[in-house]
Scaffold this motif. Structure first.
Motif: not given
Ligand SMILES: C[S@@+](CC[C@H](N)C(=O)[O-])C[C@H]1O[C@@H](n2cnc3c(N)ncnc32)[C@H](O)[C@@H]1O
Length: 267
Positions: A19, A28, A50, A52, A55-56, A71-73, A96-97, A114
């Motif tokens: 992304r 971004e 979260g 993902g 990347r960060y 991360e959730l997924v 979960n956040a 983020l």
């Protein structure tokens, strides 16, 4: 806590890992990293909620910071693990956040949120995610919370690219016909807010805002132009973006915004 099936399906089929790869996405990434690096000191601890595909998290771990990620997924976690290099001091947990109970109070110098707030639809849930981020962050630590901004999104994804059919959204009650304020539901996937919503959300917390940033400004709206820029022009554009991204006349039309605040005391 039920993970939304819409969310899982979306991230199972979306190339989240790339992304931020094109130049318009890098705006971004570079902007967020620039603010993180303004506050992070050598050897400090970061929690990314979260995360993902990381990347960060990976970028920070490769710079020597100690990173924990949530991360959730599952699909994103798998890619996150594949992206991990041997020298990184990094962990990733499924979670979960809204419930960071696996992490003790007062532990992180910087907490990044983020992404989860793009997918939480009530003020109570959003406050719960912020409350949890504050709890795990040290007193005096810094929290970065990212939002998708409705007017930037409506102008780019709606009026310009027609990925959002503005007339249909009004008919479906997802956009207010008078004010154009968004009223997202989980099946719409992204919760779109305005700065006034962020201000209301944050009004109950004992925090001090340090920056409110138009993270990508007009970069998504100008994506074709930015992607064609040569390195010299892109550098100049970034310089322009960095000096304008906190201007109040920019923060309403950005696609993403970053609220950066200091944890003053426990909520
Ligand atoms: C747009 S991605 C952002 C990923 C990364 N933080 C970044 O900025 O590049 C949003 C991420 O948040 C995750 N997410 C959404 N809701 C969440 C929640 N309640 N708890 C934890 N992660 C969540 C999604 O699965 C997705 O990976």
């Amino acid at each position: 806590m039920k993970t939304s099936q819409h969310l899982i399906e979306f991230y199972n089929n979306y190339d989240e890992d790339n992304r931020l790869e094109p130049k318009h996405g890098m705006v971004e990434f570079f902007t967020t990293m620039r603010y993180i690096q303004q506050y992070l000191k050598s050897g400090e601890r970061v929690l990314e909620v979260g995360a993902g595909t990381g990347r960060y998290s990976h970028a920070l771990a490769r710079q020597g910071y100690i990173v924990d990620a949530v991360e959730l997924v599952e699909h994103n976690i798998e890619v996150f693990r594949k992206n991990t290099q041997e020298n990184e001091r990094i962990t990733v947990h499924q979670g979960n956040a809204l419930d960071l109970s696996a992490f003790p109070d007062n532990q992180y110098d910087i907490t990044l949120v983020l992404g989860p707030l793009y997918h939480l639809y009530t003020i109570d849930e959003k406050r719960q995610a912020i409350r949890e981020a504050i709890r795990v962050t040290k007193l005096g630590g810094i929290i970065f919370a990212a939002y998708v901004i409705s007017d930037g999104c409506l102008l780019d994804e709606g009026f310009r690219r027609n990925n959002i059919n503005v007339m249909k959204y009004i008919q479906m009650g997802l956009l207010d016909s008078e004010t154009f304020a968004a009223k997202s539901k989980p099946q719409d996937l992204f919760e779109l807010v305005r700065k006034e919503d962020v201000d209301e959300l944050m009004s109950v917390f004992p925090t001090t805002r340090l920056h409110y940033v138009a993270t990508d400004g007009l970069a998504l709206m100008m994506r074709e132009v930015i992607d064609r820029m040569d390195e010299e022009m892109f550098e100049l554009f970034l310089k322009y973006h960095y000096v304008t991204c906190e201007r109040s006349d920019f923060v309403g039309v950005t696609s993403h915004a970053l609220d950066i605040f200091k944890n003053k005391k426990k909520s």
